[in-house]
Design an enzyme around this catalytic site. Sequence first.
Site, PDB file in Angstrom:
ATOM      1  N   LYS A 169      -4.010  -1.167  -3.276  1.00 26.02           N
ATOM      2  CA  LYS A 169      -3.574  -2.529  -2.966  1.00 26.02           C
ATOM      3  C   LYS A 169      -2.789  -2.500  -1.659  1.00 26.02           C
ATOM      4  O   LYS A 169      -1.601  -2.205  -1.630  1.00 26.02           O
ATOM      5  CB  LYS A 169      -2.691  -3.124  -4.072  1.00 26.02           C
ATOM      6  CG  LYS A 169      -2.460  -4.640  -3.864  1.00 26.02           C
ATOM      7  CD  LYS A 169      -1.086  -5.128  -4.275  1.00 26.02           C
ATOM      8  CE  LYS A 169      -0.053  -4.976  -3.201  1.00 26.02           C
ATOM      9  NZ  LYS A 169      -0.234  -5.866  -2.028  1.00 26.02           N
ATOM     10  N   GLY A 202       1.672  -8.748  -4.341  1.00 26.46           N
ATOM     11  CA  GLY A 202       2.332  -7.787  -5.212  1.00 26.46           C
ATOM     12  C   GLY A 202       2.555  -8.315  -6.602  1.00 26.46           C
ATOM     13  O   GLY A 202       2.465  -7.569  -7.592  1.00 26.46           O
ATOM     14  N   VAL A 205      -1.860  -8.676  -8.090  1.00 27.95           N
ATOM     15  CA  VAL A 205      -2.613  -7.417  -8.078  1.00 27.95           C
ATOM     16  C   VAL A 205      -1.688  -6.218  -8.284  1.00 27.95           C
ATOM     17  O   VAL A 205      -1.960  -5.321  -9.088  1.00 27.95           O
ATOM     18  CB  VAL A 205      -3.398  -7.271  -6.760  1.00 27.95           C
ATOM     19  CG1 VAL A 205      -4.053  -5.887  -6.675  1.00 27.95           C
ATOM     20  CG2 VAL A 205      -4.459  -8.357  -6.650  1.00 27.95           C
ATOM     21  N   GLY A 206      -0.563  -6.203  -7.559  1.00 26.31           N
ATOM     22  CA  GLY A 206       0.367  -5.083  -7.681  1.00 26.31           C
ATOM     23  C   GLY A 206       0.908  -4.942  -9.089  1.00 26.31           C
ATOM     24  O   GLY A 206       0.961  -3.845  -9.652  1.00 26.31           O
ATOM     25  N   GLU A 244       8.226   6.088  -2.020  1.00 29.70           N
ATOM     26  CA  GLU A 244       8.802   6.339  -0.688  1.00 29.70           C
ATOM     27  C   GLU A 244       9.410   5.019  -0.239  1.00 29.70           C
ATOM     28  O   GLU A 244       8.702   4.061   0.076  1.00 29.70           O
ATOM     29  CB  GLU A 244       7.724   6.838   0.276  1.00 29.70           C
ATOM     30  CG  GLU A 244       8.273   7.420   1.560  1.00 29.70           C
ATOM     31  CD  GLU A 244       8.421   6.362   2.639  1.00 29.70           C
ATOM     32  OE1 GLU A 244       9.591   5.973   2.908  1.00 29.70           O
ATOM     33  OE2 GLU A 244       7.419   5.930   3.207  1.00 29.70           O
ATOM     34  N   CYS A 278      11.087   3.067   8.069  1.00 31.82           N
ATOM     35  CA  CYS A 278      12.104   3.521   7.122  1.00 31.82           C
ATOM     36  C   CYS A 278      12.859   4.734   7.642  1.00 31.82           C
ATOM     37  O   CYS A 278      13.962   5.030   7.175  1.00 31.82           O
ATOM     38  CB  CYS A 278      11.456   3.839   5.778  1.00 31.82           C
ATOM     39  SG  CYS A 278      10.032   4.936   5.905  1.00 31.82           S
ATOM     40  N   GLU A 378      19.530  -1.602   5.299  1.00 40.33           N
ATOM     41  CA  GLU A 378      18.369  -1.353   6.154  1.00 40.33           C
ATOM     42  C   GLU A 378      17.966  -2.652   6.851  1.00 40.33           C
ATOM     43  O   GLU A 378      17.694  -3.665   6.208  1.00 40.33           O
ATOM     44  CB  GLU A 378      17.202  -0.832   5.317  1.00 40.33           C
ATOM     45  CG  GLU A 378      16.000  -0.448   6.147  1.00 40.33           C
ATOM     46  CD  GLU A 378      14.885   0.162   5.317  1.00 40.33           C
ATOM     47  OE1 GLU A 378      14.262   1.136   5.776  1.00 40.33           O
ATOM     48  OE2 GLU A 378      14.639  -0.337   4.193  1.00 40.33           O
TER      49      GLU A 378
END
Length: 475
Positions: A169, A202, A205-206, A244, A278, A378
């Site tokens: 996906k 997301g 499908v996720g 990750e 990231c 972040e």
Amino acid sequence: MKTVNQVYINGRFVTPHGEELFDLYNPATKTVIGRVRLADEVDAQTAIAAAKAAYPEFRQTTKAERMDYLQRLHDAVAEKTAELVDRMVEEYGAPLSMSSGTVARAAEAFRLAKVLLETFEFEKQAGAARVVLEPLGVVGLITPWNANYSFICSKLAMVIASGSTAVIKPSEMSALQTQLLTECLHEAGLPSGVFNIVTGRGDTVGTEIVRHQDIAKISFTGSTRVGKRIAREAVETMKRVTLELGGKSPNVILEDADLEKAIPLALSAVSINSGQACIAGSRLLVPERLLDEVIRLIKRHSADLTVGDPRQKSTRIGPLVSQIQYDRVQGYIRSGIAQGAELIVGGEGHPEGLEQGYFVRPTVFVRVTPEMTIAREEIFGPVLSVLTYKSETQAIEMANDTVYGLQAYVSGTDLQRARRVAEQLVAGRVFINGLYDLPQAPFGGFKQSGIGREFGAYGLEEYLEPKTIAGHESS
């Protein structure tokens, strides 16, 4: 305008069951350049069924057969390099250098997996027992928009090498890139159902992939917030997970560092992929007594961070991917100003003459304190926070004072000292005096930067389950 109205299931391009249409933008111009028809839960279920049906036969393939498939995948992607680069520049806005590197790494992922298989042992001895490393089954791969090709290919390479099958996906924001890449992968001629690609949201499908009982493992790259949700949902069916996630990578400048090299390196580290990375070195830790010199060099070298048309070879920073991402970064810049950090480069708004796209001004704050938002969260944009320290011990404490632990950087001329500091930083990777491409070394994070590792032998083992077989042979 380009239209993507197919997904890839069981070796064929098919019209999705889902009917939602999603607009695709060129971030350099804010113009709609395409539209994708998104897959839904039914499409995800169909793709999972295809991967499940293909698994029993594919798991029996030999190393030589899988090595051949990996070589064919490499060749198919490498053959369309120019078209893939052009599509990434258009839909994502990454500068040519970044786009070219991403496509090269995507193709190379398959070749490196092939090389790894040449010597990788799927059977080991543990005392009197034989340990067999078996493929997991159907793997769900959920990938982000900030390096679409390389994430899909690096994860898929490990799935193929392991003998598992996959349902992928990708981000809906990368649909034009995904369509072209899927055409390349199809040309490699793998057995039907070994990999399936369903572009969708997301939350549809996720979510179906994460919850489905026939998915044995999830490999996800994306935000820590979403990664936590995936981990919670995956435990219901005891799925294996590789996550990750985010980072707030420290860059420690030691007192003996060559600042003429360290500062340009620091600016490169924070502006990787236009800051949408990231691993971006977004916290620069410098000795207090060197701050004035650091400021001088940052002001001088920041002029080299050319922002502009991603198709120009001189461009180092392209637009951000979307209006949402642009607004997010602007909010962090405003936060830094409001909380009292000193702005020395950049600031709010677009660079002059670039108001037509999602371009931001590379921004540097100094006299940032550890509790400020820009030092802790972040940002995912080219925004650098400069903090000062009084001692090496304090520098290490400040570097590790974060919920993240993905990557870190150290600069210093005394390599023994630099290594000593690197060994004390809580991060999955630490780079000393440089930025390095290490596709065979493990990549992944400590703390809230993730679970598990990708790349190389460590990455392949994440897709295998050890089975112990013991017993006496009959006489």
